[in-house]
Design an enzyme around this catalytic site. Sequence first.
Site, PDB file in Angstrom:
ATOM      1  N   PRO A  28       3.757   3.678  -9.744  1.00  0.00           N
ATOM      2  CG  PRO A  28       5.375   4.528 -11.193  1.00  0.00           C
ATOM      3  CD  PRO A  28       4.513   3.326 -10.952  1.00  0.00           C
ATOM      4  CG  MET A  29       0.013   6.465  -8.643  1.00  0.00           C
ATOM      5  SD  MET A  29      -1.525   5.775  -7.992  1.00  0.00           S
ATOM      6  CE  MET A  29      -0.848   4.554  -6.836  1.00  0.00           C
ATOM      7  CB  CYS A 114       5.541  12.623 -14.648  1.00  0.00           C
ATOM      8  SG  CYS A 114       4.681  13.947 -13.764  1.00  0.00           S
TER       9      CYS A 114
END
Length: 340
Positions: A28-29, A114
Amino acid sequence: MNTELASRLNRPLTIGRATIGNRLALAPMTFLGHIAFRELLADFGGYGLLFSEMCSARRIPQEIGGHSAYFCWREAEREHLVMQIYGDDPAAMAKAARIIEDCGLFGVDLNFGCSMATICKQQCGAALLKTPDRAARIVEAVRKAVGLPLFVKFRTGWTDDPAIPVDLARRFAGAGADALTFHPRVAPDRRSRPPRWDYIRQVKEAVAIPVFGNGDVFDGADCLRMLETTGCDGVAIGRMAIARPWLMAQMNGLYSPNHEVFGQVALRLLNLMERHFDANRALRRYKKFAQYFSANFKFGHSFFKRVGNAPDLESMRVQLEDFFDQDPETVSRPNMNFFQ
């Protein structure tokens, strides 16, 4: 093709109640792993799972059925798309997860990794690693709410000590996670130091559920080395997949890149962004992609400058066509300075 790597990757893996046939995943980015890029990746294949950009759990109830740039997908990717959510409230995270399950997506991923200040100030993302009891309560609440595969993406923590992620992994598994994606860097470290792959090994040995290793896998040799040295069940590839969208297919022996692929990919993604986003959002997101794609060229700064200075999509298209008409020289291993 590395046949040993391909044989390791192309094995089924059970995650919760589901099974995937390939052990590579797009990590995931935010602003990078969006719907347009995932469609580009689908042109090549080679992956078992795709992870979305992170979505706010609180906003998902309002975005369902709308035109969200984050909470969206193509019908063709629904069965292998894991939607990542972030938040600090167990009830809100559980509610968002139920919506994801109702949409028929493969799984849900909880973002505890994150380290961006804007996310951590909300006590979300990696900030939750400072309060492991709360993080575990979020996992437990989501587990009780849904039956689809539940993933947790997390980092080492805020102190460089392998005992921390080992403890976190056990907590998350005990709370009901079906799989973990572990990036072995401390939260304040934004890729300024290499990830500690041995921590992946220790996390894997601590839990019985699948563990995806993540961090500094740049080619097939790196991927094989991570699998061999850590014992991880799969590998999640992030920014290197942005730089070379064909990489996972190449690792799996499905594709052998040629020199023309660079120009083809650059223009194909621009077309896809025009299809999926409004002009302003497409322009901004293409420029983020260009930072990593620039790493492929001997004179990557020239490419990045051309794209970065383009005032609109049509100007960007002209710059791209001109750049590739000049047959730019590529490098065998991308310039990691563009990845910082």
